[in-house]
Motif scaffolding. Structure first.
Motif, PDB file in Angstrom:
ATOM      1  N   ARG A  78      25.930  23.867  38.274  1.00  0.00           N
ATOM      2  CA  ARG A  78      24.592  24.384  38.596  1.00  0.00           C
ATOM      3  C   ARG A  78      23.597  24.179  37.463  1.00  0.00           C
ATOM      4  N   GLY A  79      24.010  23.457  36.422  1.00  0.00           N
ATOM      5  CA  GLY A  79      23.086  23.089  35.367  1.00  0.00           C
ATOM      6  C   GLY A  79      23.051  24.012  34.160  1.00  0.00           C
ATOM      7  N   PHE A  80      23.944  24.977  34.090  1.00  0.00           N
ATOM      8  CA  PHE A  80      23.986  25.872  32.945  1.00  0.00           C
ATOM      9  C   PHE A  80      24.843  25.269  31.847  1.00  0.00           C
ATOM     10  N   LYS A  81      24.453  25.498  30.615  1.00  0.00           N
ATOM     11  CA  LYS A  81      25.254  25.071  29.472  1.00  0.00           C
ATOM     12  C   LYS A  81      26.170  26.235  29.100  1.00  0.00           C
ATOM     13  N   VAL A  82      27.472  26.010  29.174  1.00  0.00           N
ATOM     14  CA  VAL A  82      28.457  27.057  28.899  1.00  0.00           C
ATOM     15  C   VAL A  82      29.055  26.804  27.523  1.00  0.00           C
ATOM     16  N   GLU A  83      28.896  27.794  26.651  1.00  0.00           N
ATOM     17  CA  GLU A  83      29.418  27.682  25.288  1.00  0.00           C
ATOM     18  C   GLU A  83      30.749  28.410  25.176  1.00  0.00           C
ATOM     19  N   ASP A  84      31.402  28.264  24.017  1.00  0.00           N
ATOM     20  CA  ASP A  84      32.721  28.873  23.806  1.00  0.00           C
ATOM     21  C   ASP A  84      32.674  30.388  23.968  1.00  0.00           C
ATOM     22  N   GLN A  85      31.632  31.019  23.453  1.00  0.00           N
ATOM     23  CA  GLN A  85      31.528  32.476  23.566  1.00  0.00           C
ATOM     24  C   GLN A  85      31.356  32.891  25.017  1.00  0.00           C
ATOM     25  N   ASP A  86      30.641  32.094  25.789  1.00  0.00           N
ATOM     26  CA  ASP A  86      30.488  32.382  27.218  1.00  0.00           C
ATOM     27  C   ASP A  86      31.831  32.308  27.928  1.00  0.00           C
ATOM     28  N   VAL A  87      32.638  31.315  27.577  1.00  0.00           N
ATOM     29  CA  VAL A  87      33.964  31.177  28.186  1.00  0.00           C
ATOM     30  C   VAL A  87      34.831  32.390  27.846  1.00  0.00           C
ATOM     31  N   LYS A  88      34.761  32.838  26.595  1.00  0.00           N
ATOM     32  CA  LYS A  88      35.531  34.028  26.193  1.00  0.00           C
ATOM     33  C   LYS A  88      35.075  35.259  26.960  1.00  0.00           C
ATOM     34  N   ASP A  89      33.764  35.408  27.134  1.00  0.00           N
ATOM     35  CA  ASP A  89      33.238  36.559  27.880  1.00  0.00           C
ATOM     36  C   ASP A  89      33.654  36.506  29.340  1.00  0.00           C
ATOM     37  N   ILE A  90      33.596  35.318  29.932  1.00  0.00           N
ATOM     38  CA  ILE A  90      34.016  35.156  31.327  1.00  0.00           C
ATOM     39  C   ILE A  90      35.497  35.465  31.461  1.00  0.00           C
ATOM     40  N   PHE A  91      36.310  34.975  30.519  1.00  0.00           N
ATOM     41  CA  PHE A  91      37.752  35.231  30.534  1.00  0.00           C
ATOM     42  C   PHE A  91      38.031  36.730  30.477  1.00  0.00           C
ATOM     43  N   ALA A  92      37.333  37.432  29.591  1.00  0.00           N
ATOM     44  CA  ALA A  92      37.542  38.880  29.448  1.00  0.00           C
ATOM     45  C   ALA A  92      37.138  39.619  30.723  1.00  0.00           C
ATOM     46  N   LYS A  93      36.026  39.228  31.314  1.00  0.00           N
ATOM     47  CA  LYS A  93      35.564  39.884  32.544  1.00  0.00           C
ATOM     48  C   LYS A  93      36.522  39.617  33.704  1.00  0.00           C
ATOM     49  N   VAL A  94      37.007  38.386  33.826  1.00  0.00           N
ATOM     50  CA  VAL A  94      37.955  38.053  34.890  1.00  0.00           C
ATOM     51  C   VAL A  94      39.256  38.828  34.684  1.00  0.00           C
ATOM     52  N   ALA A  95      39.722  38.896  33.455  1.00  0.00           N
ATOM     53  CA  ALA A  95      40.951  39.646  33.171  1.00  0.00           C
ATOM     54  C   ALA A  95      40.785  41.112  33.550  1.00  0.00           C
ATOM     55  N   LYS A  96      39.622  41.667  33.270  1.00  0.00           N
ATOM     56  CA  LYS A  96      39.358  43.058  33.602  1.00  0.00           C
ATOM     57  C   LYS A  96      39.376  43.270  35.127  1.00  0.00           C
ATOM     58  N   ILE A  97      38.742  42.342  35.848  1.00  0.00           N
ATOM     59  CA  ILE A  97      38.707  42.444  37.317  1.00  0.00           C
ATOM     60  C   ILE A  97      40.112  42.298  37.906  1.00  0.00           C
ATOM     61  N   ILE A  98      40.878  41.342  37.407  1.00  0.00           N
ATOM     62  CA  ILE A  98      42.244  41.131  37.909  1.00  0.00           C
ATOM     63  C   ILE A  98      43.113  42.346  37.611  1.00  0.00           C
ATOM     64  N   ASN A  99      43.020  42.885  36.422  1.00  0.00           N
ATOM     65  CA  ASN A  99      43.815  44.068  36.068  1.00  0.00           C
ATOM     66  C   ASN A  99      43.433  45.272  36.900  1.00  0.00           C
ATOM     67  N   GLU A 100      42.136  45.427  37.220  1.00  0.00           N
ATOM     68  CA  GLU A 100      41.721  46.536  38.077  1.00  0.00           C
ATOM     69  C   GLU A 100      42.266  46.365  39.496  1.00  0.00           C
ATOM     70  N   ASN A 101      42.235  45.124  39.989  1.00  0.00           N
ATOM     71  CA  ASN A 101      42.754  44.859  41.325  1.00  0.00           C
ATOM     72  C   ASN A 101      44.269  45.015  41.399  1.00  0.00           C
ATOM     73  N   SER A 102      44.968  44.690  40.303  1.00  0.00           N
ATOM     74  CA  SER A 102      46.428  44.803  40.273  1.00  0.00           C
ATOM     75  C   SER A 102      46.882  46.246  40.243  1.00  0.00           C
ATOM     76  N   SER A 103      46.082  47.116  39.612  1.00  0.00           N
ATOM     77  CA  SER A 103      46.470  48.519  39.488  1.00  0.00           C
ATOM     78  C   SER A 103      46.192  49.306  40.759  1.00  0.00           C
TER      79      SER A 103
END
Length: 104
Positions: A78-103
């Protein structure tokens, strides 16, 4: 120089300062707007991909990695520039969502 020259010089300086100020504020506004679009798009992609990958029988780590990669690819498409810190933030947010759904 008489008083009229000083008034005109002051008016010219104020006009110049206002033009510079408008340029700076416009740049800040559009940068903030772009960041808000990035955040909204990333959240929408995360929700969609979490729903999609929850149907598959994968470990949570594989789900997190696949969702993170899919979100990053979607943002870049979609034209966004994704940096390393953005990837880390996305990873943390996804992990949080998955862990909430698993519990649940």
């Amino acid at each position: 120089m008489d008083i009229h020259d000083y008034v005109e010089l002051t008016a010219l300086m104020l006009w110049f300062i206002s033009i510079i100020g408008i340029g700076i504020l416009g740049r800040v506004h559009f940068k903030s707007k772009r960041l808000e679009q990035f955040r909204i798009t990333a959240n929408d992609l995360m929700k969609n991909y979490v729903g999609l990958y929850n149907k598959e029988s994968l470990t949570d780590d594989k789900k997190i990695n696949r969702i993170t990669n899919a979100v990053v690819d979607g943002l870049e498409a979609r034209g966004f520039k994704v940096e390393d810190q953005d990837v880390k933030d996305i990873f943390a947010k996804v992990a949080k969502i998955i862990n909430e759904n698993s519990s649940k």
